[in-house]
Scaffold this motif. Structure first.
Motif, PDB file in Angstrom:
ATOM      1  N   ASN A   4       5.863  54.438  58.100  1.00  0.00           N
ATOM      2  CA  ASN A   4       6.454  53.245  57.482  1.00  0.00           C
ATOM      3  C   ASN A   4       5.403  52.168  57.238  1.00  0.00           C
ATOM      4  OD1 ASN A   4       9.207  53.992  57.190  1.00  0.00           O
ATOM      5  ND2 ASN A   4       9.468  53.770  59.388  1.00  0.00           N
ATOM      6  N   TYR A   5       4.487  52.014  58.177  1.00  0.00           N
ATOM      7  CA  TYR A   5       3.425  51.023  57.993  1.00  0.00           C
ATOM      8  C   TYR A   5       2.554  51.399  56.791  1.00  0.00           C
ATOM      9  CZ  TYR A   5      -0.716  48.213  58.491  1.00  0.00           C
ATOM     10  OH  TYR A   5      -1.753  47.354  58.223  1.00  0.00           O
ATOM     11  N   LYS A   6       2.199  52.667  56.701  1.00  0.00           N
ATOM     12  CA  LYS A   6       1.354  53.111  55.583  1.00  0.00           C
ATOM     13  C   LYS A   6       2.043  52.868  54.243  1.00  0.00           C
ATOM     14  CE  LYS A   6      -0.916  56.628  58.360  1.00  0.00           C
ATOM     15  NZ  LYS A   6      -1.000  58.054  58.662  1.00  0.00           N
ATOM     16  N   TYR A  11       2.676  49.259  49.387  1.00  0.00           N
ATOM     17  CA  TYR A  11       3.441  48.277  48.610  1.00  0.00           C
ATOM     18  C   TYR A  11       2.742  46.922  48.611  1.00  0.00           C
ATOM     19  CZ  TYR A  11       7.572  51.190  47.806  1.00  0.00           C
ATOM     20  OH  TYR A  11       8.432  52.161  47.360  1.00  0.00           O
ATOM     21  N   LEU A  12       2.189  46.531  49.757  1.00  0.00           N
ATOM     22  CA  LEU A  12       1.469  45.258  49.837  1.00  0.00           C
ATOM     23  C   LEU A  12       0.273  45.260  48.883  1.00  0.00           C
ATOM     24  CD1 LEU A  12       0.955  42.484  51.117  1.00  0.00           C
ATOM     25  CD2 LEU A  12      -0.260  43.662  52.965  1.00  0.00           C
ATOM     26  N   ASN A  13      -0.472  46.349  48.866  1.00  0.00           N
ATOM     27  CA  ASN A  13      -1.631  46.460  47.973  1.00  0.00           C
ATOM     28  C   ASN A  13      -1.241  46.406  46.498  1.00  0.00           C
ATOM     29  OD1 ASN A  13      -3.417  46.598  50.119  1.00  0.00           O
ATOM     30  ND2 ASN A  13      -3.341  48.836  50.210  1.00  0.00           N
ATOM     31  N   LYS A  14       0.004  46.738  46.195  1.00  0.00           N
ATOM     32  CA  LYS A  14       0.505  46.676  44.818  1.00  0.00           C
ATOM     33  C   LYS A  14       1.229  45.357  44.547  1.00  0.00           C
ATOM     34  CE  LYS A  14       1.221  51.652  44.642  1.00  0.00           C
ATOM     35  NZ  LYS A  14       2.235  52.732  44.630  1.00  0.00           N
ATOM     36  N   SER A  15       1.185  44.438  45.511  1.00  0.00           N
ATOM     37  CA  SER A  15       1.870  43.131  45.428  1.00  0.00           C
ATOM     38  C   SER A  15       3.384  43.271  45.285  1.00  0.00           C
ATOM     39  CB  SER A  15       1.303  42.280  44.280  1.00  0.00           C
ATOM     40  OG  SER A  15      -0.046  42.011  44.512  1.00  0.00           O
ATOM     41  N   LYS A  32      -0.066  44.209  66.669  1.00  0.00           N
ATOM     42  CA  LYS A  32      -0.570  42.945  66.120  1.00  0.00           C
ATOM     43  C   LYS A  32      -0.885  43.083  64.633  1.00  0.00           C
ATOM     44  CE  LYS A  32      -5.308  43.885  67.611  1.00  0.00           C
ATOM     45  NZ  LYS A  32      -6.365  43.541  68.553  1.00  0.00           N
ATOM     46  N   ILE A  33      -1.283  44.259  64.210  1.00  0.00           N
ATOM     47  CA  ILE A  33      -1.598  44.473  62.793  1.00  0.00           C
ATOM     48  C   ILE A  33      -0.325  44.480  61.954  1.00  0.00           C
ATOM     49  CG2 ILE A  33      -2.576  46.118  61.129  1.00  0.00           C
ATOM     50  CD1 ILE A  33      -4.576  46.900  63.386  1.00  0.00           C
ATOM     51  N   VAL A  34       0.700  45.171  62.415  1.00  0.00           N
ATOM     52  CA  VAL A  34       1.975  45.203  61.687  1.00  0.00           C
ATOM     53  C   VAL A  34       2.557  43.795  61.605  1.00  0.00           C
ATOM     54  CG1 VAL A  34       4.355  46.064  61.710  1.00  0.00           C
ATOM     55  CG2 VAL A  34       2.471  47.598  62.318  1.00  0.00           C
ATOM     56  N   LEU A  35       2.560  43.079  62.723  1.00  0.00           N
ATOM     57  CA  LEU A  35       3.110  41.728  62.742  1.00  0.00           C
ATOM     58  C   LEU A  35       2.314  40.781  61.833  1.00  0.00           C
ATOM     59  CD1 LEU A  35       3.874  41.507  66.557  1.00  0.00           C
ATOM     60  CD2 LEU A  35       5.561  41.641  64.707  1.00  0.00           C
ATOM     61  N   THR A  36       1.003  40.920  61.854  1.00  0.00           N
ATOM     62  CA  THR A  36       0.170  40.073  61.002  1.00  0.00           C
ATOM     63  C   THR A  36       0.408  40.385  59.535  1.00  0.00           C
ATOM     64  OG1 THR A  36      -1.502  39.888  62.724  1.00  0.00           O
ATOM     65  CG2 THR A  36      -2.200  39.368  60.482  1.00  0.00           C
ATOM     66  N   ASP A  37       0.509  41.658  59.194  1.00  0.00           N
ATOM     67  CA  ASP A  37       0.788  42.010  57.802  1.00  0.00           C
ATOM     68  C   ASP A  37       2.162  41.502  57.363  1.00  0.00           C
ATOM     69  OD1 ASP A  37      -1.638  43.094  57.130  1.00  0.00           O
ATOM     70  OD2 ASP A  37      -1.048  45.170  57.519  1.00  0.00           O
ATOM     71  N   LEU A  38       3.125  41.513  58.274  1.00  0.00           N
ATOM     72  CA  LEU A  38       4.432  40.927  57.959  1.00  0.00           C
ATOM     73  C   LEU A  38       4.281  39.423  57.685  1.00  0.00           C
ATOM     74  CD1 LEU A  38       7.032  42.606  60.337  1.00  0.00           C
ATOM     75  CD2 LEU A  38       7.393  42.089  57.927  1.00  0.00           C
ATOM     76  N   GLY A  39       3.557  38.744  58.557  1.00  0.00           N
ATOM     77  CA  GLY A  39       3.339  37.307  58.367  1.00  0.00           C
ATOM     78  C   GLY A  39       2.623  37.003  57.068  1.00  0.00           C
ATOM     79  N   TYR A  40       1.594  37.780  56.783  1.00  0.00           N
ATOM     80  CA  TYR A  40       0.836  37.602  55.535  1.00  0.00           C
ATOM     81  C   TYR A  40       1.734  37.843  54.316  1.00  0.00           C
ATOM     82  CZ  TYR A  40      -2.377  38.560  51.727  1.00  0.00           C
ATOM     83  OH  TYR A  40      -3.012  38.547  50.509  1.00  0.00           O
ATOM     84  N   THR A  41       2.546  38.877  54.373  1.00  0.00           N
ATOM     85  CA  THR A  41       3.403  39.224  53.244  1.00  0.00           C
ATOM     86  C   THR A  41       4.452  38.143  53.011  1.00  0.00           C
ATOM     87  OG1 THR A  41       3.030  41.565  53.750  1.00  0.00           O
ATOM     88  CG2 THR A  41       4.812  41.060  52.223  1.00  0.00           C
ATOM     89  N   TYR A  42       5.034  37.637  54.084  1.00  0.00           N
ATOM     90  CA  TYR A  42       5.980  36.533  53.926  1.00  0.00           C
ATOM     91  C   TYR A  42       5.303  35.303  53.317  1.00  0.00           C
ATOM     92  CZ  TYR A  42      10.140  38.486  56.164  1.00  0.00           C
ATOM     93  OH  TYR A  42      11.277  39.211  56.433  1.00  0.00           O
ATOM     94  N   GLN A  44       2.995  35.355  51.143  1.00  0.00           N
ATOM     95  CA  GLN A  44       2.817  35.615  49.716  1.00  0.00           C
ATOM     96  C   GLN A  44       4.062  35.284  48.903  1.00  0.00           C
ATOM     97  OE1 GLN A  44      -0.329  36.231  48.648  1.00  0.00           O
ATOM     98  NE2 GLN A  44      -0.605  35.914  50.839  1.00  0.00           N
ATOM     99  N   ILE A  45       5.222  35.307  49.546  1.00  0.00           N
ATOM    100  CA  ILE A  45       6.461  34.962  48.827  1.00  0.00           C
ATOM    101  C   ILE A  45       6.938  33.555  49.215  1.00  0.00           C
ATOM    102  CG2 ILE A  45       7.176  37.354  48.439  1.00  0.00           C
ATOM    103  CD1 ILE A  45       9.179  37.000  50.787  1.00  0.00           C
ATOM    104  N   ASN A  46       6.041  32.790  49.835  1.00  0.00           N
ATOM    105  CA  ASN A  46       6.314  31.396  50.220  1.00  0.00           C
ATOM    106  C   ASN A  46       7.466  31.247  51.211  1.00  0.00           C
ATOM    107  OD1 ASN A  46       4.200  30.424  48.595  1.00  0.00           O
ATOM    108  ND2 ASN A  46       5.537  30.443  46.808  1.00  0.00           N
ATOM    109  N   ASP A  47       7.680  32.255  52.024  1.00  0.00           N
ATOM    110  CA  ASP A  47       8.646  32.153  53.124  1.00  0.00           C
ATOM    111  C   ASP A  47       7.839  31.796  54.369  1.00  0.00           C
ATOM    112  OD1 ASP A  47      10.427  32.477  55.225  1.00  0.00           O
ATOM    113  OD2 ASP A  47      11.332  34.313  54.397  1.00  0.00           O
ATOM    114  N   PHE A  48       7.529  30.512  54.480  1.00  0.00           N
ATOM    115  CA  PHE A  48       6.592  30.056  55.500  1.00  0.00           C
ATOM    116  C   PHE A  48       7.167  30.139  56.912  1.00  0.00           C
ATOM    117  CE2 PHE A  48       4.974  27.412  51.781  1.00  0.00           C
ATOM    118  CZ  PHE A  48       4.097  28.413  51.389  1.00  0.00           C
ATOM    119  N   LYS A  49       8.476  29.988  57.037  1.00  0.00           N
ATOM    120  CA  LYS A  49       9.108  30.079  58.358  1.00  0.00           C
ATOM    121  C   LYS A  49       8.920  31.475  58.955  1.00  0.00           C
ATOM    122  CE  LYS A  49      13.507  29.508  60.736  1.00  0.00           C
ATOM    123  NZ  LYS A  49      14.934  29.229  60.600  1.00  0.00           N
ATOM    124  N   ASN A  50       9.234  32.503  58.177  1.00  0.00           N
ATOM    125  CA  ASN A  50       9.052  33.872  58.661  1.00  0.00           C
ATOM    126  C   ASN A  50       7.579  34.224  58.806  1.00  0.00           C
ATOM    127  OD1 ASN A  50      11.591  35.119  59.248  1.00  0.00           O
ATOM    128  ND2 ASN A  50      12.056  35.013  57.062  1.00  0.00           N
TER     129      ASN A  50
END
Length: 190
Positions: A4-6, A11-15, A32-42, A44-50
């Motif tokens: 699922n992470y892969k 999907y993240l690499n394709k925006s 920590k990598i999965v959580l950070t990628d979740l934070g980074y992805t949020y 990118q869509i301006n969902d700053f709280k998440n």
């Protein structure tokens, strides 16, 4: 990391942020990598709280993890929480002295803190920009920020000299002539 992470990373690499989040959340082990990628992805869509929530969760797992701390600096600059960026950014450059982007986020935070003062002290901003430039003489953002700092203290000669060093398309150089506009579009994005 699991499948699922892969898939989420692809999907993240394709925006495709919506599907990236979906698959990152499906990942059974939240590292920590999965959580950070979740934070980074949020972010990118301006969902700053998440974004902040997941970046903080990653930092709880590893307080010194570069990727989560750096992305938190980016997020907090956007949220105009400059004092917190200074605290985290200072820690980052001590832990990772060769990581240039941390110097930039720190310089942006100092710049914005100083802009609010009656008499702007650009010493720290200029030092950080010089450090960035020492790592990479083609870092246009460092030159731009340094030029803006000089401009704000009405040192137009140094502002012009610094900005003349930027080797970018003439289109951008034309825009740089209007400093107010550049400030709004570049610096106040945060």
């Amino acid at each position: 990391m699991g499948e699922n992470y892969k898939i989420g990373k692809n999907y993240l690499n394709k925006s495709d942020f919506k599907n990236a989040i979906l698959y990152f959340k499906k990942e059974s082990i939240k590292t920590k990598i999965v959580l950070t990628d979740l934070g980074y992805t949020y972010m990118q869509i301006n969902d700053f709280k998440n974004s902040l929530y997941y970046l903080d969760k990653a930092i709880e797992l590893d307080n010194h993890f570069l990727y989560s701390n750096f992305n938190k600096c980016v997020l907090l600059n956007r949220l105009r929480e400059y004092e917190t960026v200074v605290k985290i950014g200072t820690k980052l450059i001590k832990l990772y002295p060769d990581y240039t982007p941390a110097y930039y986020e720190l310089a942006v935070a100092y710049y914005n803190i100083e802009r609010k003062k009656k008499k702007m002290d650009t010493t720290k901003v200029l030092e950080l920009c010089d450090k960035i430039i020492s790592f990479n003489q083609n870092n246009h953002w460092a030159y731009l920020l340094k030029g803006l700092a000089y401009y704000d203290i009405k040192d137009y000669q140094n502002a012009t000299a610094v900005l003349d060093k930027i080797k970018i398309k003439s289109f951008m150089k034309y825009q740089l002539k209007n400093f107010k506009r550049v400030k709004i579009t570049i610096i106040e994005v945060y």
